[in-house]
Design a protein around this motif. Structure first.
Motif, PDB file in Angstrom:
ATOM      1  N   ILE A   7       0.838  -1.205   0.000  1.00 50.43           N
ATOM      2  CA  ILE A   7       0.000   0.000   0.000  1.00 50.43           C
ATOM      3  C   ILE A   7       0.870   1.251   0.000  1.00 50.43           C
ATOM      4  CG2 ILE A   7      -1.673   1.330   1.338  1.00 50.43           C
ATOM      5  CD1 ILE A   7      -2.893  -1.309   2.256  1.00 50.43           C
ATOM      6  N   MET A   8       1.913   1.252   0.837  1.00 52.91           N
ATOM      7  CA  MET A   8       2.805   2.405   0.892  1.00 52.91           C
ATOM      8  C   MET A   8       3.599   2.551  -0.404  1.00 52.91           C
ATOM      9  SD  MET A   8       4.184   2.147   4.828  1.00 52.91           S
ATOM     10  CE  MET A   8       5.161   3.652   4.694  1.00 52.91           C
ATOM     11  N   GLY A   9       3.785   1.426  -1.118  1.00 55.94           N
ATOM     12  CA  GLY A   9       4.505   1.464  -2.379  1.00 55.94           C
ATOM     13  C   GLY A   9       3.642   1.879  -3.556  1.00 55.94           C
ATOM     14  N   GLY A  10       2.341   2.089  -3.308  1.00 54.50           N
ATOM     15  CA  GLY A  10       1.472   2.581  -4.368  1.00 54.50           C
ATOM     16  C   GLY A  10       0.465   1.576  -4.896  1.00 54.50           C
ATOM     17  N   ALA A  11       0.510   0.330  -4.404  1.00 54.73           N
ATOM     18  CA  ALA A  11      -0.441  -0.682  -4.870  1.00 54.73           C
ATOM     19  C   ALA A  11      -1.819  -0.409  -4.274  1.00 54.73           C
ATOM     20  CB  ALA A  11       0.032  -2.073  -4.479  1.00 54.73           C
ATOM     21  N   SER A  12      -2.836  -0.891  -4.956  1.00 56.40           N
ATOM     22  CA  SER A  12      -4.195  -0.712  -4.445  1.00 56.40           C
ATOM     23  C   SER A  12      -4.430  -1.659  -3.271  1.00 56.40           C
ATOM     24  CB  SER A  12      -5.215  -1.006  -5.550  1.00 56.40           C
ATOM     25  OG  SER A  12      -5.258  -2.401  -5.826  1.00 56.40           O
TER      26      SER A  12
END
Length: 275
Positions: free
Chosen positions: A221-226
């Motif tokens: 999540i912090m890496g940009g994934a949904s």
């Protein structure tokens, strides 16, 4: 003298170091909370200041080194590095779990083989089912999570089994005198050790997402994934942790209980004489 091209390539070679040092600004800033913990320990006379500082320094050093190692491995197109990294993790985990169950004969060997069996079987199934591709970027982090959990569960299982048998030595000896086999006499102790060691893993699976977001999910999540992509991976992670931990803990009971008995089906008293 270096020509322009040589100077350019030399500069590119060191870009990774500059990026690394730049990225360490935030981790260093996060040391503020550790300093707060050190201050509180000092004010409460806990005597943990040195251990806190040593622990965080060691964590910084270990993670920095492993970061460089993983960066090197990820850039190699060779599955041998995956196996080497995996065996290193299993060796360290086996030693650590064996230290927890230090009174179990050949504890480090038993723990290492058990962890190897449980994680290898689980990893093999995941790769065959094409859940994860057999590449360093996927296999090494996944293997690390499985080995870490299997290490904890295996160490607790072995220690608990030995301690339970020691507490019920008279009951075990009576059963042996009546003709029961070593496995039959320790069946309840084995079950109890497995239930106690696996309970935290199962409780974590029951409450995942309700109390806290696990590391793998949080990282995505912090890496940009949904969030939907993150939970898909986390479900896979929870499944593999339960599988690897269960196989490893059960394997450890089969490997360590014979050392508790002599060839004449009597308790090996020297195993239970020290604490």
């Amino acid at each position: 003298m270096l020509d322009f091209n040589s100077h350019f390539h030399l500069s590119m070679d060191w870009d990774w170091l500059f990026e690394f040092l730049k990225g360490m600004v935030k981790p260093v800033a996060a040391l503020t909370v550790v300093l707060l913990a050190v201050l509180l320990s000092f004010m409460q006379n806990l005597g943990l200041e040195k251990e806190m500082i040593y622990s965080i320094f060691r964590a910084f050093l270990q993670l920095s080194i492993i970061g460089f190692v993983l960066q090197f491995i990820f850039n190699q197109d060779n599955s041998g590095w995956i196996v080497l990294a995996y065996l290193f993790m299993v060796s360290v985990a086996g030693y650590t779990a064996g230290q927890r169950a230090k009174h179990v004969p050949r504890g480090k060997y038993v723990a290492g083989v058990s962890i190897l069996a449980g994680t290898t079987l689980t990893m093999f199934v995941l790769v065959v089912l094409n859940v994860f591709p057999f590449t360093p970027r996927y296999i090494i982090p996944v293997a690390g999570m499985m080995v870490g959990n299997a290490m904890t569960v295996t160490g607790v299982t072995m220690k608990r089994l030995r301690d339970d048998i020691k507490l019920q030595m008279s009951l075990v000896e009576t059963a042996l005198a009546l003709g029961a086999t070593p496995r039959q006499t320790t069946l309840e102790q084995v079950k109890r050790a497995l239930v106690i060691s696996l309970s935290p893993v199962l409780d974590n699976a029951k409450t995942v997402g309700l109390i806290s977001l696990p590391g793998a999910m949080t990282g995505l999540i912090m890496g940009g994934a949904s969030p939907l992509e993150a939970i898909q991976l986390q479900i896979v992670v929870m499944n593999m942790l339960i599988g690897a931990s269960t196989v490893s803990s059960i394997m450890s009971t089969y490997l360590c209980w014979p050392a508790f008995f002599t060839k004449a089906y009597q308790l090996e008293t020297k195993v239970f004489s020290s604490d």
